[in-house]
Design a protein around this motif. Structure first.
Motif, PDB file in Angstrom:
ATOM      1  N   UNK A   1      32.244 -10.942 -43.446  1.00  0.00           N
ATOM      2  CA  UNK A   1      30.798 -10.996 -43.345  1.00  0.00           C
ATOM      3  C   UNK A   1      30.315 -10.467 -41.997  1.00  0.00           C
ATOM      4  N   UNK A   2      31.055 -10.798 -40.954  1.00  0.00           N
ATOM      5  CA  UNK A   2      30.687 -10.324 -39.623  1.00  0.00           C
ATOM      6  C   UNK A   2      30.703  -8.802 -39.568  1.00  0.00           C
ATOM      7  N   UNK A   3      31.838  -8.224 -39.959  1.00  0.00           N
ATOM      8  CA  UNK A   3      31.939  -6.769 -39.832  1.00  0.00           C
ATOM      9  C   UNK A   3      31.058  -6.039 -40.841  1.00  0.00           C
ATOM     10  N   UNK A   4      30.813  -6.653 -41.979  1.00  0.00           N
ATOM     11  CA  UNK A   4      29.925  -6.035 -42.967  1.00  0.00           C
ATOM     12  C   UNK A   4      28.519  -5.866 -42.379  1.00  0.00           C
ATOM     13  N   UNK A   5      28.022  -6.939 -41.770  1.00  0.00           N
ATOM     14  CA  UNK A   5      26.689  -6.865 -41.167  1.00  0.00           C
ATOM     15  C   UNK A   5      26.658  -5.923 -39.970  1.00  0.00           C
ATOM     16  N   UNK A   6      27.727  -5.999 -39.156  1.00  0.00           N
ATOM     17  CA  UNK A   6      27.768  -5.128 -37.978  1.00  0.00           C
ATOM     18  C   UNK A   6      27.816  -3.666 -38.411  1.00  0.00           C
ATOM     19  N   UNK A   7      28.566  -3.411 -39.459  1.00  0.00           N
ATOM     20  CA  UNK A   7      28.707  -2.037 -39.968  1.00  0.00           C
ATOM     21  C   UNK A   7      27.352  -1.458 -40.374  1.00  0.00           C
ATOM     22  N   UNK A   8      26.610  -2.208 -41.174  1.00  0.00           N
ATOM     23  CA  UNK A   8      25.303  -1.699 -41.628  1.00  0.00           C
ATOM     24  C   UNK A   8      24.360  -1.540 -40.435  1.00  0.00           C
ATOM     25  N   UNK A   9      24.359  -2.554 -39.552  1.00  0.00           N
ATOM     26  CA  UNK A   9      23.457  -2.489 -38.397  1.00  0.00           C
ATOM     27  C   UNK A   9      23.796  -1.296 -37.507  1.00  0.00           C
ATOM     28  N   UNK A  10      25.099  -1.044 -37.330  1.00  0.00           N
ATOM     29  CA  UNK A  10      25.464   0.067 -36.444  1.00  0.00           C
ATOM     30  C   UNK A  10      25.019   1.396 -37.044  1.00  0.00           C
ATOM     31  N   UNK A  11      25.073   1.502 -38.377  1.00  0.00           N
ATOM     32  CA  UNK A  11      24.600   2.754 -38.984  1.00  0.00           C
ATOM     33  C   UNK A  11      23.109   2.942 -38.749  1.00  0.00           C
TER      34      UNK A  11
END
Lengths: 682, 309
Positions: free
Chosen positions: A119-129
């Protein structure tokens, strides 16, 4: 009010993702809460992103924000122009559906893997894009780029106990960092020329670059961002990494993340440095042609459903680059209105591919979820139990094959028309380039159709080929909802093309500054026409005519034959008992096509036979393996690896391990630098 | 107004398409010194099939049931836009790309339906059909692009109404493109040397293998749709590559005359297909790509010539 929302939209969106990211770390003890939390906040963040970016697009505003920091050469600089808003819109709308889907999909990981980390990396991934698209400063951009790469790496290797996943992650890691090195170098060259890392300064300096710097930046940016986009021959990480990740992450990576490469190519080649010579646009067009044609051929070779889709991403990136390369050629010829047509085609295909590829990956995820395998040869007959998944996958297949009235058709039509307008450009060399582009697009269309007949037919139709497929269940409601929304979007973007195109034209205008007359591309809410009525289509009328014809045929056949009976019987197979092995396999389906194209795909056939004694005819054991030669590994990456190994082997000789020797090297280098500096000052 | 016009277009195609099949069979029979069935036999076949009961495989899904309707509907939508007697300014499938993709739509569903029954024949037929269709795409697009580039529009109606005004030299590349188009026509419509429409030999059949499991009304629909498709391709061949007989007037006797002229030209081309069928053998499957590639190369060459002129 609107101004306040627009000004703070990105921040609000980010807050959702941050809460989602850190919340799921907090709740990692309870997978159920953690799953719901991370996807719910990703969903809300995406919804906010959709609203905010749509507002920026419709109002045509540009939002900017700057924060100086105490670090040298670093500042947080955000600017959301229409181009950035367009890509933020694409990310958000796909992430919206994948987050919805993810709630149901991730349920089967409960207790097996740590969903908090996911969940952490999923959210970080979208936010970073989202942040990448709004970055306005090279160093800040590179940080975010790295964040996106690492977050997606963590997601790819999430299922780390499955065989091959870590290796897939490793290839992705190496390729993406080699690419980042090239990008950093390209930025350094631009910095050297312009004296700043700020994108606005780079833009202002675009005309000042010397040809050699321009060419170097072109090559570096093409390698760097081309790797992310997945152009051939830099594509090798895609078919490894995309299947390894969970389905909705694959959908995000394939539908959206590879578009960050396209986005930055547009920034680099249309904003940071221009005008380019026509041959540079030609190279991009030819790379697009090669990627689209080869991508679809490799997809035909595959029988891992997700790898097949990954290769189709390469194909579609190729189609986008056909439009983009065409636009660059027109830009260098000064044909501004054609450039707009071409670029609108490329933008349109960018959003379309995001929608239908996400849809297809989600469908493939549902199927793999239900049958516990990605091997297409073990599916079959799923349409009977997984009705919704089948319908959504069918719509996705039709959209990606460019069948009207779905969205793929409109963007392929625009790209075709843009390339058509290039063939009469007057220059023989360019005419041939454009004809090559048209030819590759035409054959790509035909081959994609064949590939999706294979993918859909073998997966969903006829009888189940394995017990898992026979016992498959339809996926959960949240998964279905994610797919249905995307399926509707393919239809919306297909039928209402006339309303989408003005928005895209506006983006083109903001990128290139061209605001000329509408002759090359004109659209009303129902029609799209190009080049003063050279061609025009009306997607709503095509759709209506089709539905009308369908209804008329059905009604008239019914009225004639309503008294005839329909009986169910066995499929006729010459009287032999029907088994699952009588159905055509995916390998068999595409084998003849691949034999015809054997120049490109190199099919291999290994036969192992153990004969009885000395006999040539009787054998105890026979095994036939059909496979394909990996020409990129053999002829491209292997030689590079061999060279690198050789060089490093030689370099080892100076590493004696003796500290005195190292001090000597330092002194020598120091002396050399002094000599060089004093010489260059003279 | 347009709706009425589209209705007549569809009616024309539906009415005369079985006639083309009948004429081809008749000419074939005559070439083989047989008397042959009447040219109206295909109509009787359709009538017979519509009056028969139907049997559907237990393995088949709704794709199998809906495919005949989808295939027929796509031929009807194309039929609204082919140049028969009069070219409207706007028609649903008026653009050559729309026509090509609607043809592909029919092929897509037919190939899926063929796989749906899980028979070895259907799957093989579907694989062969998609292979040929994929390789024919390039030739189809480029040969149709030649008249479009010469005339300056990819609108079929526009091409047909302007093609008559060309000078004699401009017909040279068109003639070459026509040969390429004709090759694709043979491939797309399962004709010699690509496919033998009169056989059910599993080694060679393509189109027949796909519709093997169909019976009754759905078979009738597919047969009729195949006839429509052939007729549409014949009309396109007749009116895009040769001086067209499109009438400028919207009403009156000229419309009927030009409609009949189009029919006449199409039937002559149907006769040519029959002549080809009687004089050459069916080619080996792996030789067919050469032929399709020839069509593609002819298209490219004639396109370059027409640009250079």
């Amino acid at each position: 009010m609107v101004d306040v929302i627009i000004q703070n939209g990105l921040a609000i969106t980010l807050v959702f993702f941050l809460v989602g990211a850190f919340g799921s770390i907090l709740f990692q003890k309870s997978p159920r809460i953690c799953n719901a939390w991370s996807h719910a906040f990703a969903f809300l963040g995406s919804a906010a992103g959709v609203l905010f970016s749509a507002m920026v697009l419709v109002l045509g505003k540009t939002v900017s924000y700057q924060q100086e920091t105490t670090l040298p050469l670093f500042e947080i600089s955000v600017r959301i122009d229409p181009l950035a808003a367009f890509f933020i819109f694409i990310v958000s709308i796909v992430a919206l559906c994948t987050s919805l889907y993810g709630i149901g999909y991730m349920a089967h990981y409960h207790g097996k893997y740590n969903l908090g980390i996911f969940g952490f990396f999923y959210n970080v991934f979208i936010a970073s894009m989202l942040l990448i698209f709004s970055a306005q400063h090279a160093v800040y951009f590179l940080l975010l780029w790295e964040l996106m790469s690492l977050a997606s790496y963590m997601l790819v290797t999430f299922e780390n106990r499955t065989e091959g996943t870590v290796y897939a992650g490793y290839i992705y890691f190496v390729m993406t960092h080699a690419a980042t090195a090239c990008i950093a170098f390209a930025f350094l060259l631009l910095y050297h020329a312009a004296g700043s890392f700020d994108f606005d300064v780079l833009r202002a300096n675009a005309d000042e670059l010397t040809p050699s710097v321009q060419t170097a930046v072109f090559i570096l940016a093409l390698i760097g961002f081309g790797t992310k986009a997945g152009i051939i021959p830099l594509h090798i990480w895609l078919p490894h990494a995309h299947p390894a990740a969970p389905a909705h992450v694959s959908a995000l990576m394939s539908g959206v993340m590879i578009k960050t490469g396209i986005f930055m190519l547009i920034r680099f080649f249309l904003e940071f440095s221009h005008p380019y010579a026509p041959w540079i646009g030609s190279i991009i067009l030819l790379i697009g042609a090669a990627s689209s044609l080869l991508g679809v051929l490799y997809a035909l070779c595959e029988h891992d459903l997700k790898r097949l889709l990954a290769y189709h991403s390469i194909e579609n990136i190729g189609i986008i680059l056909l439009g983009f390369g065409g636009a660059m050629i027109f830009a260098s010829l000064g044909l501004q209105s054609f450039m707009r047509l071409s670029l609108v085609g490329a933008f349109y295909h960018t959003v379309n591919h995001a929608v239908f590829k996400a849809l297809l990956f989600l469908g493939a995820g549902s199927v793999a979820h239900a049958t516990h395998t990605r091997n297409i040869e073990e599916y079959g007959g799923l349409i009977k139990t997984m009705t919704w998944t089948a319908l959504c996958f069918l719509i996705g297949s039709m959209a990606i094959s460019g069948l009207p009235p779905f969205n793929g058709f409109v963007s392929e039509w625009l790209t075709f028309q843009a390339l058509f307008s290039g063939i009469s450009s007057g220059n023989v060399f360019l005419t041939i380039i454009f004809i090559a582009g048209i030819a590759s697009l035409a054959f790509t269309g035909g081959l994609a159709l064949a590939c999706f007949v294979k993918a859909f037919g073998v997966t969903f139709l006829a009888r189940a080929r394995s017990n898992e497929a026979h016992d498959a269940q339809e996926c959960s409601i949240s998964m279905r909802a994610g797919m249905i929304v995307l399926a509707l979007l393919t239809l919306v973007f297909g039928v209402f093309a006339g309303s989408v195109i003005p928005v895209l034209s506006h983006i083109v205008q903001s990128v290139t500054g061209f605001s000329g007359h509408a002759a090359a591309l004109f659209s009303t809410s129902t029609t799209v026409s190009v080049r003063n009525q050279f061609a025009s289509i009306s997607p709503p009328i095509i759709a209506l005519a089709y539905i009308g014809a369908l209804i008329v045929v059905m009604l008239s056949v019914y009225s004639v034959t309503r008294r005839r009976t329909v009986t169910r019987g066995l499929t006729w197979d010459c009287g032999t008992p029907l088994t699952r092995r009588m159905e055509i396999t995916a390998t068999g389906f595409s084998r003849s096509l691949l034999m015809i194209c054997k120049t490109f795909v190199r099919p291999l056939k290994n036969v192992h036979i153990q004969h009885i004694d000395q006999s040539h005819y009787f054998f105890t054991f026979q095994k036939i393996e059909l496979s394909f030669l990996d020409i990129y590994e053999l002829y491209f990456y292997r030689p590079i690896a061999v060279c690198a190994e050789y060089v490093t082997d030689r370099a080892r000789k100076i590493q004696s391990g003796n500290v005195n020797a190292y001090i000597l090297y330092i002194v020598l280098v120091f002396i050399c630098m002094i000599v060089w500096l004093s010489l260059s000052n003279v | 107004m347009n709706i009425i016009f589209f209705f007549f277009q569809i009616l024309f195609v539906l009415l005369f398409s079985p006639l083309c099949i009948g004429v081809i069979r008749k000419v074939n029979a005559l070439m083989q010194s047989r008397k042959g069935a009447s040219i109206f036999q295909p109509y009787r076949n359709l009538k017979k099939l519509f009056h028969k009961d139907e049997i559907i495989s237990e393995d088949a899904s709704w794709i199998f049931r809906i495919a005949p309707y989808v295939v027929s509907a796509s031929t009807l939508v194309i039929a609204t836009s082919v140049p028969i007697a009069f070219a409207p300014a706007f028609a649903p499938a008026g653009d050559i790309l729309v026509t090509i993709y609607l043809v592909a739509m029919g092929t897509f569903f037919l190939a899926l339906a063929a796989m749906d029954t899980g028979s070895a024949f259907g799957g093989t037929g579907s694989s062969r059909e998609m292979t040929l269709a994929a390789l024919a795409e390039g030739g189809l697009l480029f040969t149709m692009l030649v008249p479009a580039v010469i005339v300056g529009s990819t609108n079929i109606g526009m091409i047909a109404s302007r093609i008559g005004t060309l000078s004699i030299f401009q017909y040279a590349p068109l003639l070459m493109a026509f040969v390429g188009f004709f090759l694709v026509l043979l491939s797309e419509n399962a004709r010699y040397p690509f496919d033998n429409p009169a056989t059910h030999l599993e080694l060679t059949m393509v189109h027949e293998a796909m519709i093997l499991e169909y019976s009754g009304k759905r078979l009738a629909l597919l047969e009729w749709a195949a006839a429509n498709k052939l007729f549409i391709f014949l009309i396109l061949a007749a009116n895009l590559f040769f001086p067209s007989t499109i009438s400028g007037a919207v009403f009156g006797i000229t419309l009927i005359v030009s409609g009949l002229l189009t029919l006449f030209k199409s039937l002559i081309l149907a006769g040519v297909i029959a002549l080809i069928e009687s004089s050459i053998p069916k080619l080996r499957y792996f030789r067919l790509p050469d032929l399709l590639f020839t069509s593609f190369v002819l298209g490219v060459i004639s396109l370059i010539i027409s640009i250079a002129m």
